[in-house]
Design a protein around this motif. Sequence first.
Motif, short mmCIF file in Angstrom:
data_model
loop_
_atom_site.label_atom_id
_atom_site.label_comp_id
_atom_site.label_asym_id
_atom_site.label_seq_id
_atom_site.Cartn_x
_atom_site.Cartn_y
_atom_site.Cartn_z
N UNK A 31 0.86 -1.18 0.00
CA UNK A 31 0.00 0.00 0.00
C UNK A 31 0.90 1.23 0.00
N UNK A 32 0.41 2.30 -0.63
CA UNK A 32 1.20 3.53 -0.63
C UNK A 32 1.31 4.03 0.81
N UNK A 33 2.49 4.50 1.15
CA UNK A 33 2.79 4.91 2.51
C UNK A 33 3.84 6.02 2.44
N UNK A 34 4.05 6.73 3.54
CA UNK A 34 5.05 7.79 3.58
C UNK A 34 6.38 7.31 4.16
N UNK A 35 6.39 6.11 4.76
CA UNK A 35 7.58 5.58 5.43
C UNK A 35 8.54 4.98 4.39
N UNK A 36 9.73 5.57 4.21
CA UNK A 36 10.68 5.01 3.24
C UNK A 36 11.26 3.68 3.74
N UNK A 37 11.86 2.91 2.83
CA UNK A 37 12.49 1.65 3.23
C UNK A 37 13.60 1.90 4.26
N UNK A 38 14.03 0.82 4.90
CA UNK A 38 15.06 0.92 5.93
C UNK A 38 16.46 1.06 5.37
N UNK A 39 17.42 0.48 6.09
CA UNK A 39 18.84 0.63 5.73
C UNK A 39 19.39 -0.53 4.92
N UNK A 40 18.85 -1.75 5.11
CA UNK A 40 19.36 -2.93 4.40
C UNK A 40 18.58 -3.07 3.10
N UNK A 41 19.11 -2.45 2.03
CA UNK A 41 18.36 -2.31 0.78
C UNK A 41 19.00 -3.05 -0.38
#
Length: 162
Positions: A31-41
């Motif tokens: 779902x669309x969200x404002x929280x960007x992915x974390x650090x382990x990308x």
Amino acid sequence: MNTAMTKEALEQILDQALQDVTERTAGVRLRQDDQPPGEDLCTVHITFDKGFNTSLTLCADKSLLARMARNSFHEDAVSLEDLEEFSKEYLNVLCGKVTGAMYRATQIPAHFGQPTFYRGRYEPEGQEVQFILTYSDEHCEGAQLIHHVPCSQEDRAGSDEA
């Protein structure tokens, strides 16, 4: 893609394609969200080399991509090579769906090159971000689909002087 239709129409095509392909291929609902992915990308990048002068980058939590790969392969565990293979094929399928929708909307045939996989975040040179669609799943794992366009002439002139 950057001049053939409005930014909003393109965002809608990309959003619909990403959600549909993710659920169908990996059984994961985003779902669309404002929280960007974390650090382990991990990042997968692809360039449209015919029809549109643009590129797409999928930057996602490694754990999300691993779960999607496990679901898709029906395996309990996946190697880094499996993760890379899945991620590149996933972006191929996504771009195929986007290309079809773009053709229906613009009557412009498009072709995209081979996707490239990176550990970590990758940002293509000579391109600027037009927009970013940010997603998360029920486990708060995240992904971003980033639409890039060539840098404007002013941007290139400024970087040449630096």
